[in-house]
Design a protein around this motif. Structure first.
Motif, PDB file in Angstrom:
ATOM      1  N   ALA A 281      54.392  17.193  46.012  1.00 54.39           N
ATOM      2  CA  ALA A 281      53.767  16.751  47.265  1.00 54.39           C
ATOM      3  C   ALA A 281      52.917  17.859  47.881  1.00 54.39           C
ATOM      4  CB  ALA A 281      54.846  16.305  48.252  1.00 54.39           C
ATOM      5  N   ARG A 282      53.410  19.111  47.809  1.00 53.07           N
ATOM      6  CA  ARG A 282      52.674  20.231  48.405  1.00 53.07           C
ATOM      7  C   ARG A 282      51.357  20.471  47.676  1.00 53.07           C
ATOM      8  NH1 ARG A 282      56.316  24.036  47.810  1.00 53.07           N
ATOM      9  NH2 ARG A 282      57.449  23.331  49.649  1.00 53.07           N
ATOM     10  N   VAL A 283      51.390  20.427  46.346  1.00 53.10           N
ATOM     11  CA  VAL A 283      50.152  20.647  45.574  1.00 53.10           C
ATOM     12  C   VAL A 283      49.140  19.544  45.872  1.00 53.10           C
ATOM     13  CG1 VAL A 283      49.162  20.740  43.252  1.00 53.10           C
ATOM     14  CG2 VAL A 283      51.299  21.949  43.749  1.00 53.10           C
ATOM     15  N   MET A 284      49.621  18.302  45.898  1.00 52.45           N
ATOM     16  CA  MET A 284      48.703  17.192  46.164  1.00 52.45           C
ATOM     17  C   MET A 284      48.167  17.242  47.589  1.00 52.45           C
ATOM     18  SD  MET A 284      48.575  15.960  43.217  1.00 52.45           S
ATOM     19  CE  MET A 284      47.483  14.572  43.555  1.00 52.45           C
ATOM     20  N   ASP A 285      48.993  17.634  48.545  1.00 55.32           N
ATOM     21  CA  ASP A 285      48.528  17.771  49.930  1.00 55.32           C
ATOM     22  C   ASP A 285      47.468  18.858  50.042  1.00 55.32           C
ATOM     23  OD1 ASP A 285      50.246  15.806  50.722  1.00 55.32           O
ATOM     24  OD2 ASP A 285      51.773  17.163  51.513  1.00 55.32           O
ATOM     25  N   ASN A 286      47.714  19.999  49.386  1.00 56.64           N
ATOM     26  CA  ASN A 286      46.754  21.106  49.434  1.00 56.64           C
ATOM     27  C   ASN A 286      45.411  20.708  48.827  1.00 56.64           C
ATOM     28  OD1 ASN A 286      48.622  22.752  50.658  1.00 56.64           O
ATOM     29  ND2 ASN A 286      49.232  23.806  48.776  1.00 56.64           N
TER      30      ASN A 286
END
Length: 604
Positions: A281-286
């Protein structure tokens, strides 16, 4: 190579066979400190002999209440070297929960980490007649009566060692494989915790079976961040790493894993699904915050790498042009993501609950394969593991060597072998229910495919049976919902109800960010939940997940909760699993409104 049959034997053999300057690593005020194999052996010897001076004898239960750290490891090994039994306690448990474990196990001595943990135990010590001694790792302002500092105990042990050279080795080598090594209390998602008795043979056999499928080498380095109190980290991130000769670095906390990985540069990570879901989720959000051109490159590269991952899973080769695109994409995208965890991670191991296939595909795409396995505390824990190079997303792999698995007539997964616990401590009735004719009843539902790979379909006790008699497995649906950037947690409701509904915990950080971009005014994050635009965001996610489901499985209504779930609120286990019974009771009014008001869900 002779395989040690005891856990202390694994440690002693490894440090003799693979001596190294960085057997363990920890971060202090001046940075990362490496602790050599010889230093670790000396510390274990001194502590073990020191515990003997405090009266710890073979078979005594010694509780261990501490966060992950080097001292946890040497305390465990020191206890095992005496033929005593380690009883790990999660540091997040309350005083009353800790008291239950200590009382049930009749622990004679407890080792605690900090002054706060010491006070927690002192507050219930009067109710624990079996508990005679407290040992604390960190210095404390005032030394309580009947307690000892760890350093002091080790000094006593050093003196004892000089007086009786060879005594430690004699004791450690006299421990037998069928002696109980540890009593681990289950996390209690379905009721009162029970103490699973695991012998040295149980866990050691599981170590060697796992290493046969997924080898560990002396050149490997593991960053340990899951609770060592949990059998998955203890076996996979501790004993297995020792068995393969790898180095172990202890993360400062769950919140510092990314920063610690950059500095330690591990080659192996052992995690639970929630950890991998958060990374995804963090990678996709970034990626959504990147400038347009870089964002386009990221998504192009990720799609090329996803295609390579799918080809791997389908056992087919990419065409020449697709292979070239994949190599370029890996350089532009995969390598940059890998660099955020130190740039050297060869693979990760996931266990504890089923991992969403979409998340697995993502990790393979960025060049960090995940080997998903399956097991329980009572099975030491590994039952199955995906073999390297032959992984199947959505499956938990094949039975590891020496382990038998079958599906019972009701769909329940049963297992038999040297990994199955001795039983529940002083609970013969529960043991008789759990183990019949040598077969352990996992409580999980599953199926095999034609290649013998096991798929977990749900928990037997968590299966939702609607009032119409339809059976719905909640975990796959919840897992699909949690891939959304807007959702942190999802809990399906519907047992003995006419339809399926859902409680959703928003990802408040992402929601607040979206609110600022769109100019939505709010004072408290919860105020956003009643906005029609926010309702529409979540309805779209529910509709996405509903689309492929059978009519009786579809989520008819949902409610947004105003806060995160927590361990402190007794809503999550220490391994971050949802306690469905607690949730159902705490949010009973919310759930009732979902069924009473079918014209539209409310926010709560």
């Amino acid at each position: 190579m002779t395989q040690a049959a005891t856990l202390i034997g694994i440690f002693l053999d490894t440090i003799a066979r693979h001596p190294k300057p960085d057997q363990f690593m920890r971060k202090g005020p001046e940075g990362w400190e490496s602790l050599s194999s010889q230093r670790a052996r000396t510390d274990v010897e001194h502590l073990s002999l020191g515990l003997g001076a405090l009266g710890v004898q073979r078979g005594d239960r010694v509780a261990l209440l501490s966060e992950n750290r080097y001292e946890w490891a040497i305390t465990d090994l020191a206890v095992l070297a005496r033929g005593a039994v380690t009883v790990p306690i999660y540091p997040t448990l309350t005083a009353e929960q800790s008291r239950h474990v200590l009382a049930n196990s009749e622990a004679r001595l407890i080792v605690v980490s900090t002054a706060a943990q010491l006070e927690k135990i002192r507050s219930v010590a009067a109710q624990l007649p079996s508990l005679k001694t407290i040992v604390y790792m960190d210095p404390v302002p005032v030394r309580p009566e009947g307690s000892h500092g760890l350093a002091e105990v080790m000094e006593q042990g050093a003196t004892a060692g000089r007086a009786a050279p060879g005594e430690f080795e004699r004791l450690a080598r006299s421990v037998t494989a069928d002696e109980v090594a540890t009593i681990i209390y289950t996390s209690g998602t379905t009721g009162e915790p029970k103490g699973a008795m695991l012998t040295h043979r149980n866990i050691a056999s599981n170590v060697w079976a796992g290493l046969e499928v997924s080898p560990i080498y002396p050149t490997n380095r593991c960053l340990s961040f899951l609770p060592l109190c949990h059998i998955f980290e203890r076996m996979g991130g501790f004993y297995s790493m020792l068995g393969g000769g790898a180095s172990i670095a202890y993360a400062q906390s769950l919140d510092t894993v990314a920063a610690d990985a950059m500095e330690v540069r591990p080659t192996v990570l052992v995690g639970v699904p929630r950890f991998f879901e958060k990374v995804y989720a963090r990678v996709m959000d970034n990626s959504r915050t990147l400038p347009p051109l870089r964002r386009a490159i990221f998504h192009w590269g990720l799609e090329q790498r996803r295609e390579a991952a799918r080809a791997h899973f389908e056992r087919r080769r990419l065409g020449p042009f697709a292979a070239l695109q994949s190599r370029i994409a890996d350089r532009l995208v995969g390598a940059k993501v890998r660099e955020r965890v130190g740039g050297r991670v060869d693979y990760c191991v996931s266990g504890g609950a089923p991992l969403n296939a979409k998340v697995i595909e993502f990790f393979f795409a960025i060049g960090i394969p995940i080997r998903e396995g399956y097991g329980l505390t009572e099975t030491s824990p590994v039952i199955t593991l995906n073999p390297p190079g032959r992984e199947k997303p959505g499956s938990v792999g094949k039975a590891v060597p020496g382990v038998e698995v079958k599906i019972d007539t009701n769909g329940e997964i049963l297992t038999r072998g040297p990994h199955v616990m001795k039983g529940y401590f002083r609970n013969e009735a529960a043991t008789a229910v759990a183990i019949t004719d040598g077969w352990f009843h996992t409580g999980d539902l599953g199926r095999f495919d034609d290649d013998g790979y096991l798929y977990i379909t749900d928990r037997l006790k968590e299966l939702l049976v609607t009032s119409g008699g339809k059976k719905v497995a909640p975990q796959p649906i919840e897992g699909a919902l949690k891939t959304s950037k807007w959702i942190t947690e999802a809990i399906l409701i519907g047992d003995q109800r006419p339809t399926i509904t859902c409680l959703l915990v928003p990802n408040f950080a992402n929601l607040e960010g979206e609110a600022r971009v769109r100019g939505w005014t709010f004072v408290r994050p919860a105020e956003l939940l009643v906005r029609p635009e926010v309702r529409a965001l979540y309805k779209a996610e529910v509709d996405r997940v509903n689309e492929p489901l059978a009519q009786f499985e579809k989520i008819k209504e949902f409610a947004l909760l105003e806060r995160e779930l927590s361990q402190e609120g007794d809503e999550l286990t220490p391994t971050l699993k949802v306690k469905r019974r607690v949730i159902a009771a705490k949010f009973a009014a919310v759930i009732d409104r979902l069924y009473a008001n079918r014209s539209g869900p409310e926010s709560h």
